[in-house]
Design an enzyme around this catalytic site. Sequence first.
Site, PDB file in Angstrom:
ATOM      1  N   ASN A  69       0.830  -1.203   0.000  1.00 44.24           N
ATOM      2  CA  ASN A  69       0.000   0.000   0.000  1.00 44.24           C
ATOM      3  C   ASN A  69       0.855   1.239   0.000  1.00 44.24           C
ATOM      4  O   ASN A  69       1.947   1.263   0.578  1.00 44.24           O
ATOM      5  CB  ASN A  69      -0.996  -0.011   1.179  1.00 44.24           C
ATOM      6  CG  ASN A  69      -0.443   0.703   2.405  1.00 44.24           C
ATOM      7  OD1 ASN A  69      -0.518   1.928   2.517  1.00 44.24           O
ATOM      8  ND2 ASN A  69       0.147  -0.071   3.313  1.00 44.24           N
ATOM      9  N   CYS A 129       6.012   5.011   8.647  1.00 41.70           N
ATOM     10  CA  CYS A 129       5.345   4.827   7.352  1.00 41.70           C
ATOM     11  C   CYS A 129       6.397   4.992   6.241  1.00 41.70           C
ATOM     12  O   CYS A 129       7.111   5.987   6.214  1.00 41.70           O
ATOM     13  CB  CYS A 129       4.247   5.873   7.210  1.00 41.70           C
ATOM     14  SG  CYS A 129       3.510   5.849   5.585  1.00 41.70           S
ATOM     15  N   ILE A 190       6.289  -4.267  13.644  1.00 40.41           N
ATOM     16  CA  ILE A 190       6.866  -3.355  12.686  1.00 40.41           C
ATOM     17  C   ILE A 190       5.778  -2.632  11.872  1.00 40.41           C
ATOM     18  O   ILE A 190       4.642  -3.093  11.810  1.00 40.41           O
ATOM     19  CB  ILE A 190       7.784  -4.119  11.671  1.00 40.41           C
ATOM     20  CG1 ILE A 190       6.982  -5.216  10.968  1.00 40.41           C
ATOM     21  CG2 ILE A 190       9.017  -4.634  12.321  1.00 40.41           C
ATOM     22  CD1 ILE A 190       7.722  -5.937   9.844  1.00 40.41           C
TER      23      ILE A 190
END
Length: 305
Positions: A69, A129, A190
């Site tokens: 993603n 991210c 994670i």
Amino acid sequence: MPKLDSSVGKVELENPSILASGILGETAESMIRAVNNGAGGVVTKSIGVEPRDGYLNPTIYSFPDGLLNAMGLPNPGMNEYRHVIEKLKSEPGHIIIGSIFGKDEKEFGILAEAMSSLKVDALELNLSCPHAKGVGSEIGSDPDMVERVVRSAKEHSSVPVWAKLTPNTDDISALAMSAENGGADAIVAINTVRAMAISARLRMPVLSNRYGGMSGRAVKYVGLRCVYEIYESVDIPIVGVGGIYTGEDAAEYLMAGASAFEIGTAVAEKGPEIFSAVNRSLHSFMKKEHYSSIQEMTGLAHRQT
Ligand SMILES: Cc1cc2nc3c(=O)[nH]c(=O)nc-3n(C[C@H](O)[C@H](O)[C@H](O)COP(=O)(O)O)c2cc1C
């Protein structure tokens, strides 16, 4: 009979399975659905100071062992999102972890103050991210920055602070130690593994952002290694996340050193019922193997080597 209750520092959980950030975390209703299906707690979507649209489609690519993603951290901004938390808080008993992201310690300080004032049970700092410019792992792979951000969040927060780390580094233990030095109450590991998909037919990357984060079954062994390494480096509790689909996956994370775990992609693939299914299968595993508590399993893989 084995007991599933667990705690991450001062945060007490009826069971150790928590909804991971970014999955069902946009509305109060979807998070309540996770709790009603057995989640011991929920992590909200990561929220920034300002509203943000995220990337253009395609933002998700699904493959047999998980997902890629690159959503680009779309979110309505802290001011707007507070209504979601207030709605969640209107029903008592939900354990809510507010996830926040920012570009530096100043933004994290502002967000920590705003989010903790909503009486969430803890903050989760998204330092990990892998696909958003100037935030997430871009700042979260620098140990000094991790320490500064955590310290600032602690100074501005009245609730425990969890630091969510990136596996996209050659030394996740150094990041964990920096978070601990900054005052973190727990480490979450994670976030997704930086990756990409290419369409041979179209001769181009599949995701509009080209690079994305990989999650699901494909990352379980990376997550386990990270949790195992972190457990050997810090004294604060760890929340494991990455590729958990079954009670045995969860048991592996507990034995690597986790006190609780989060589930993301499996919820996206199988629905919120996955929480009660994982809890049930973890319970049967514990019964069969004669474990009486989560605490008893935490870190066990270290003691036997
Ligand atoms: C669609 C999607 C959106 C995500 N959004 C966030 C997010 O907003 N903040 C965050 O910290 N992690 C986010 N993540 C990462 C997950 O919380 C989790 O760390 C990762 O997916 C590994 O766990 P899993 O294999 O169980 O999915 C996202 C993951 C996916 C698949």
